[in-house]
Design a protein around this motif. Structure first.
Motif, PDB file in Angstrom:
ATOM      1  N   UNK A  44      39.507  86.051  27.601  1.00 47.66           N
ATOM      2  CA  UNK A  44      38.310  85.961  28.435  1.00 47.66           C
ATOM      3  C   UNK A  44      38.618  86.699  29.727  1.00 47.66           C
ATOM      4  N   UNK A  45      37.999  87.858  29.912  1.00 48.73           N
ATOM      5  CA  UNK A  45      38.353  88.715  31.034  1.00 48.73           C
ATOM      6  C   UNK A  45      39.772  89.220  30.850  1.00 48.73           C
ATOM      7  N   UNK A  46      40.602  89.073  31.878  1.00 44.56           N
ATOM      8  CA  UNK A  46      42.012  89.491  31.768  1.00 44.56           C
ATOM      9  C   UNK A  46      42.935  88.306  31.515  1.00 44.56           C
ATOM     10  N   UNK A  47      42.357  87.196  31.069  1.00 42.55           N
ATOM     11  CA  UNK A  47      43.114  85.964  30.872  1.00 42.55           C
ATOM     12  C   UNK A  47      43.121  85.575  29.398  1.00 42.55           C
ATOM     13  N   UNK A  65      34.106  75.149  22.918  1.00 42.05           N
ATOM     14  CA  UNK A  65      33.635  76.509  23.152  1.00 42.05           C
ATOM     15  C   UNK A  65      32.705  76.580  24.359  1.00 42.05           C
ATOM     16  N   UNK A  66      31.886  75.569  24.527  1.00 40.90           N
ATOM     17  CA  UNK A  66      30.955  75.568  25.666  1.00 40.90           C
ATOM     18  C   UNK A  66      31.714  75.454  26.988  1.00 40.90           C
ATOM     19  N   UNK A  67      32.752  74.630  27.011  1.00 39.38           N
ATOM     20  CA  UNK A  67      33.539  74.507  28.235  1.00 39.38           C
ATOM     21  C   UNK A  67      34.248  75.816  28.554  1.00 39.38           C
ATOM     22  N   UNK A  68      34.658  76.549  27.519  1.00 36.95           N
ATOM     23  CA  UNK A  68      35.354  77.825  27.726  1.00 36.95           C
ATOM     24  C   UNK A  68      34.453  78.861  28.374  1.00 36.95           C
ATOM     25  N   UNK A  69      33.143  78.692  28.258  1.00 38.95           N
ATOM     26  CA  UNK A  69      32.224  79.630  28.904  1.00 38.95           C
ATOM     27  C   UNK A  69      32.318  79.566  30.423  1.00 38.95           C
ATOM     28  N   UNK A  70      32.846  78.462  30.942  1.00 41.36           N
ATOM     29  CA  UNK A  70      32.994  78.330  32.387  1.00 41.36           C
ATOM     30  C   UNK A  70      34.304  78.858  32.924  1.00 41.36           C
ATOM     31  N   UNK A  71      35.140  79.450  32.062  1.00 37.80           N
ATOM     32  CA  UNK A  71      36.453  79.936  32.490  1.00 37.80           C
ATOM     33  C   UNK A  71      36.358  81.033  33.549  1.00 37.80           C
ATOM     34  N   UNK A  72      35.511  82.067  33.399  1.00 31.16           N
ATOM     35  CA  UNK A  72      35.469  83.128  34.426  1.00 31.16           C
ATOM     36  C   UNK A  72      35.177  82.591  35.824  1.00 31.16           C
ATOM     37  N   UNK A  73      34.188  81.710  35.947  1.00 31.45           N
ATOM     38  CA  UNK A  73      33.863  81.148  37.260  1.00 31.45           C
ATOM     39  C   UNK A  73      35.000  80.279  37.775  1.00 31.45           C
ATOM     40  N   UNK A  74      35.643  79.550  36.864  1.00 31.23           N
ATOM     41  CA  UNK A  74      36.762  78.701  37.270  1.00 31.23           C
ATOM     42  C   UNK A  74      37.928  79.535  37.778  1.00 31.23           C
ATOM     43  N   UNK A  75      38.288  80.590  37.073  1.00 31.69           N
ATOM     44  CA  UNK A  75      39.412  81.439  37.479  1.00 31.69           C
ATOM     45  C   UNK A  75      39.131  82.080  38.833  1.00 31.69           C
ATOM     46  N   UNK A 125      51.738  84.040  42.096  1.00 33.97           N
ATOM     47  CA  UNK A 125      50.689  84.762  41.376  1.00 33.97           C
ATOM     48  C   UNK A 125      50.222  83.904  40.209  1.00 33.97           C
ATOM     49  N   UNK A 126      48.920  83.912  39.981  1.00 36.06           N
ATOM     50  CA  UNK A 126      48.401  83.157  38.846  1.00 36.06           C
ATOM     51  C   UNK A 126      48.897  83.772  37.542  1.00 36.06           C
ATOM     52  N   UNK A 127      49.365  82.948  36.607  1.00 37.39           N
ATOM     53  CA  UNK A 127      49.785  83.475  35.304  1.00 37.39           C
ATOM     54  C   UNK A 127      48.592  84.071  34.554  1.00 37.39           C
ATOM     55  N   UNK A 128      48.890  84.849  33.542  1.00 36.18           N
ATOM     56  CA  UNK A 128      47.833  85.510  32.759  1.00 36.18           C
ATOM     57  C   UNK A 128      47.445  84.723  31.517  1.00 36.18           C
ATOM     58  N   UNK A 129      48.038  83.537  31.332  1.00 35.87           N
ATOM     59  CA  UNK A 129      47.696  82.693  30.194  1.00 35.87           C
ATOM     60  C   UNK A 129      47.266  81.322  30.706  1.00 35.87           C
ATOM     61  N   UNK A 130      46.168  80.829  30.173  1.00 31.98           N
ATOM     62  CA  UNK A 130      45.552  79.590  30.661  1.00 31.98           C
ATOM     63  C   UNK A 130      45.331  78.656  29.476  1.00 31.98           C
ATOM     64  N   UNK A 131      45.952  77.478  29.542  1.00 36.19           N
ATOM     65  CA  UNK A 131      45.822  76.468  28.495  1.00 36.19           C
ATOM     66  C   UNK A 131      44.960  75.330  29.028  1.00 36.19           C
TER      67      UNK A 131
END
Length: 721
Positions: free
Chosen positions: A510-513, A522-532, A552-558
């Motif tokens: 999602x983006x660069x993450x 899946x619906x919660x994952x739609x909010x990832x860009x705004x959250x990041x 620096x923020x890591x490039x992987x998000x669990x």
């Protein structure tokens, strides 16, 4: 045509061709057809079936709505349907026997060669077919409703079908057998009061029944209730979207034992009445159930299979409230170059080879390491020889065969196995082994977890240094690890710990993450860009406020719902490793697009702990010191940036103060800080104070008296005593 005539025609047609093996299927089908004609004429049968479909359809539609979207809980929380189905099939079992008694059919079956076999086989075949039709009809409705909602993952629906087969199909079949048993033993209407006594004890509501009748003083009612329960252990517990449906072997074996036990009793009753030669076989089958029952209810097996009524954290809380203190001594050691051979089935088995480096100036003859207590060490070897060791709780003390000199290394191999924590599960169904959990030997002399004011706190056990980790592990399902795959079943990387996650997960960019989350989120994952985006801004502000460098923020998000409903501390939410960020979530929340950015608990409190003191090795006795720091900074940050009210954070600070002894240095410091915050309306001044406060944490100086002096200087106050 009367029921009696139908049965007599069927019986005589069977008798005429009884000696023909090729028509066995036809004989059984004749019994099934006759039962269908009788049962289908009962209006209550159709009313029950239609009500079941309508009730579940409405429940599924509710759970598929945007504001209540919970695909997993739509099944696990639907306990009233299972409880009602148990009652319906208990009655159906009684009906089977009463129909035969009414028309004196049992005597006819017994008088014929193999007639009793056809009677039993026909009834059971009809019951099995009918049960399959019932739960499959409900399953089809479930699948249609949630596929239309956008959930299309095949693995999820496959598990959902097996879940309904287990908790609906087999449960209803056992209920029918129980009804047959009751009607075989008890004549007349006395069977119905007995049925209503048994009904609540074998369904999902049985825990409430046991608590109401107060059996706890006389026996471990939770274990008895677990053995009797044919539904969900705790139907009110939230569905864990990472772990998925509880389909462990424990539940399948338990139902098989139920089927074997009830079938044995039915055969035993029939043997006493008609065929004494059956008695021996029935007795052997019944006796064989006893060791199986003891095996099923042994504590490690139950914990391995998620078989507990209690909230998952209660198991750990009950232990760490009374855990033994560590024998802490000065040691300067480092663990490097991990080589991990891992196997996970019903329990975890590991061979871990690691290099132990003595960084101190003095030689060492022993070392204290940490490993989660349920992982029992079988052997520790160096240079091909076994080392003496003692494992007590989460602490492992190793005795060296000779002194380890300064800057000298020793290669050590650990072999251990065991059932993982309910909070960090690891079995064939799902795995959650994050880098901060003590599932690998580590050097931090502290327990894996601690009880802090009746709330469990997960203590970080990551490696203080970057080193190479090599993992060899074969996984049959979707697997995430922060290591890089180098070959089939082999991962390797230089980092500060290993995270291993498997289960109902999906990995997407999602983006660069790179983002890892449950398939039903899946619906919660739609909010990832705004959250990041919010997370990056918040991280930059915190670094500027506290003078932090090189973050620096890591490039992987669990993003996984693995918190317990008893988790009360926001510091348990976020963990930032060298190469990946983990955000834990409460499992009972609706995974909406706005879930990641919800206002409570504040994101600020989650992030501040992940960026600061959780990067260090904080001992449990210093938790109040760092938790108070989180609360004060969050309050000041929200005031400075005019975010939503943070009054709740001050309430938590005051609660911590009230629970501290009034003559303690901790109480004095917290009171000074609380009064100072209320007196000053300049948030920047409070932030500057937390910057100085963090210097104490950074150099691991947890002196409440010095903090009190610092607070008095900043807020220009007298000692509030």
């Amino acid at each position: 045509m009367s029921k009696r005539v139908i049965f007599l025609i069927t019986i005589f047609s069977m008798k005429g061709c009884m000696e023909q093996p090729e028509v066995i299927g036809l004989q059984i089908f004749s019994v099934m057809r006759t039962l269908w004609r009788v049962v289908s004429r009962n209006i209550l049968f159709w009313v029950t079936f239609v009500v079941l479909l309508i009730y579940n359809s409405l429940g599924f539609l509710y759970s598929a709505s945007a504001e209540n979207y919970m695909p997993g809980y739509a099944l696990t929380g639907n306990s009233y349907s299972v409880q009602g189905g148990i009652l319906a099939f208990l009655f159906l079992g009684i009906l089977f026997v009463r129909i035969e008694e009414k028309h004196s059919l049992h005597e006819l079956y017994v008088s014929m060669q193999r007639g009793l076999f056809y009677q039993i086989a026909g009834k059971l075949a009809f019951a099995v077919l009918f049960i399959i039709v019932v739960f499959t009809s409900v399953y089809i409705m479930y699948a249609i409703i949630f596929i239309q909602s956008g959930l299309t993952d095949f693995r999820f629906y496959m598990d959902a079908y097996f879940y309904m087969l287990l908790y609906w199909g087999l449960t209803f079949f056992i209920s029918l057998l129980l009804g047959i048993l009751l009607a075989t033993i008890f004549k007349g209407k006395i069977v119905y009061p007995i049925l209503f006594l048994i009904w609540p004890l074998i369904g999902p509501i049985n825990k409430m029944v046991f608590l109401q009748i107060g059996l706890d003083p006389f026996l471990d009612s939770s274990m008895l209730a677990a053995a009797l329960n044919l539904g969900e252990f705790n139907p009110n517990s939230p569905f864990n979207a990472l772990y998925g449906f509880s389909l462990e072997p424990y539940h399948w074996v338990k139902r098989w034992i139920w089927i074997a036990a009830v079938s044995s009793l039915i055969l035993l009753v029939l043997a006493i009445k008609h065929y004494i030669k059956w008695l021996i076989g029935s007795g052997i089958m019944a006796v064989s159930i006893i060791p199986a029952y003891l095996f099923l209810n042994s504590s490690p097996f139950v914990m391995a299979n998620n078989g507990t009524f209690y909230d998952r954290s209660a198991y750990e809380t009950s232990y760490y409230q009374n855990h033994e203190e560590y024998d802490v001594f000065q040691q300067h050691i480092r663990l490097e170059n991990y080589d991990i051979l891992l196997d996970i089935d019903q329990k975890l088995q590991a061979d871990v080879t690691v290099e132990l480096l003595n960084k101190g100036e003095q030689p060492l003859h022993q070392a204290n390491l940490t490993l989660y207590r349920q992982f029992r060490i079988n052997d520790i070897r160096a240079d091909g020889k076994s080392l003496d060791f003692r494992q007590r709780g989460d602490q492992v003390n190793i005795q060296f065969p000779k002194k380890l000199l300064s800057n000298e290394k020793m290669t050590i191999t650990f072999r251990y196995e065991g059932v993982s924590s309910p909070l960090f599960f690891a079995n064939r169904q799902a795995i959650y082994l994050p880098y901060y959990f003590a599932w690998l030997p580590g050097t931090h002399q502290a327990p894996a977890m601690a009880d802090v004011r009746n709330g469990i706190h997960r203590i970080t056990h990551h490696n203080d240094n970057q080193t190479t980790y090599k993992l060899r592990f074969n996984s049959s399902g979707e697997l995430y690890t922060n290591l890089n795959q180098t070959d089939e079943g082999i991962w390797e990387k230089e980092t500060n710990g290993v995270t291993l996650i498997s289960g109902q997960i999906k990995q997407a960019r999602i983006g660069d993450m790179k983002v890892v989350y449950p398939v039903t989120w899946e619906r919660a994952a739609q909010g990832v860009p705004a959250f990041i985006q919010s997370l990056k801004q918040l991280t930059e502000n915190i670094q500027q406020d506290l003078g932090l460098d090189g973050i620096d923020l890591p490039s992987e998000f669990v993003y996984v719902p693995v918190l317990s409903i008893s988790d009360v501390y926001t510091s348990e939410y976020m963990w930032m490793g060298h190469d990946h960020l983990i955000l834990n979530e409460l499992p009972y929340l609706t995974p909406s697009e706005n879930l990641l950015l919800r206002k409570f608990p504040p994101l600020t409190t989650k992030v501040i702990s992940a960026l600061t003191w959780k990067q260090k090795q904080i001992k449990p006795e210093n938790f109040d010191f760092v938790h108070a720091f989180d609360l004060v900074y969050t309050h000041a940050y929200h005031q400075k940036h005019r975010l939503e009210s943070s009054r709740g954070t001050l309430g938590l600070l005051q609660q911590m103060m009230k629970e501290s002894p009034k003559d303690s240095e901790q109480y004095k410091a917290l009171r000074t800080i609380d009064l100072g915050i209320r007196k000053h309306d300049n948030p920047q001044s409070i932030i500057d104070f937390t910057k100085e406060w963090y210097q104490f944490i950074d150099r691991e100086d947890f002196d409440w008296n010095q903090l009190n002096t610092l607070a008095e200087d900043y807020f220009a106050m007298e000692d509030p005593r």
